[in-house]
Each structure stands twice: as structure tokens, then as C-alpha cells.
Design a protein around this motif. Sequence first.
Motif: not given
Length: 165
Positions: A142-165
Motif C-alpha cells: 500500500g501507499i499512505e498518502i501524506q504520511a508525514m508533513k515536514d515544513n509544510g510539505q507532505y511525504i507519501d510513504e510506501v508500506l512494505m511487508k516481508r513474511f519470515v516464517s
Amino acid sequence: MLNVKIKILSVDNSNDFRTIRLSALKKSPEMFGSTYIAEVEKSLNFFKNCLSSSIVFGAYHENRIIGLATLTQESGIKFSHKATLSSVFIEPEFQQKGVAGNLLSAVIDYSKKYVEQILLTVADDNKPSIHLYKKFGFEVYGIEIQAMKDNGQYIDEVLMKRFVS
């Protein structure tokens, strides 16, 4: 390949942890939810508490800490099969030398004993990190839109997962 030793930091390594954490916040501020200014004045006890609430992996080259990765296992009974990887940082002069791969390998090996999944978030414009995580078996869910806000600028974040078992 650089000669690097990966170890899990204990409270005895609080000074090293403080050093690498502050360096990360200063040199790569866009990658973290906190800031250098917010943490530089914190006492050593603050950093000791951080070490006691998560598993923190340190990468060392010639007895100097040069890299960091934090793994935090979920605490709820129905969520404890998952852990979150965060605060991955390599000193700039040691990037592109396999250090991040060594850290990720150590995190994954450790995780196999304790959790079934590792989750992480990474800024969507951080293509080198996304590529590295994919190389180690992480998949985008998934993608989290506007996940962080820094000095008035938004940063989207990529959500990643790994199964280990």
C-alpha cells in the motif's frame, strides 16, 4: 566488501546509539519522524529507554558505529506475530558498500525466531531503499498518502511487508 560487524545494542551501547541516531537525524532528516533539534538535548536516559523498548542493530566498522536498524515487535496478543523495521540509516560515506544489506540480513535472521512478519514504511521518493527492500523480499502492500508533513510539505510513504516464517 567492507569489514562490518553487526550487533544488537544494549544499554551499555547508549553512547554509540545516541551518536548514530543524532547523525541520522542531522544527515537524513527527511527519513525520520523526529528531528535533530528534538533529540540533541535529550539525556542519555532517553536513549537508554529507546534501547530497552526495541531491538536495535548497530553496524560497526573498526569499532565505530556506522549504521542502525530498529526492530519493534508489536505487543498486543493478536499482533505480536509482527514487528516493524524502522530507523534504518547508514553513514553516507559507507553507503553503497553492502552495510545496509548486512543489517537487513541480521534483522531478518533474528526475526525468524520471534515473529512471522516484518513491516516497514519508506518515503515513496526513496527509490534506492525501496529497491534494496525488494531485493530482500519485502513487497509493497500500500501507499499512505501524506504520511508525514515536514515544513509544510507532505511525504507519501510506501508500506512494505516481508513474511519470515
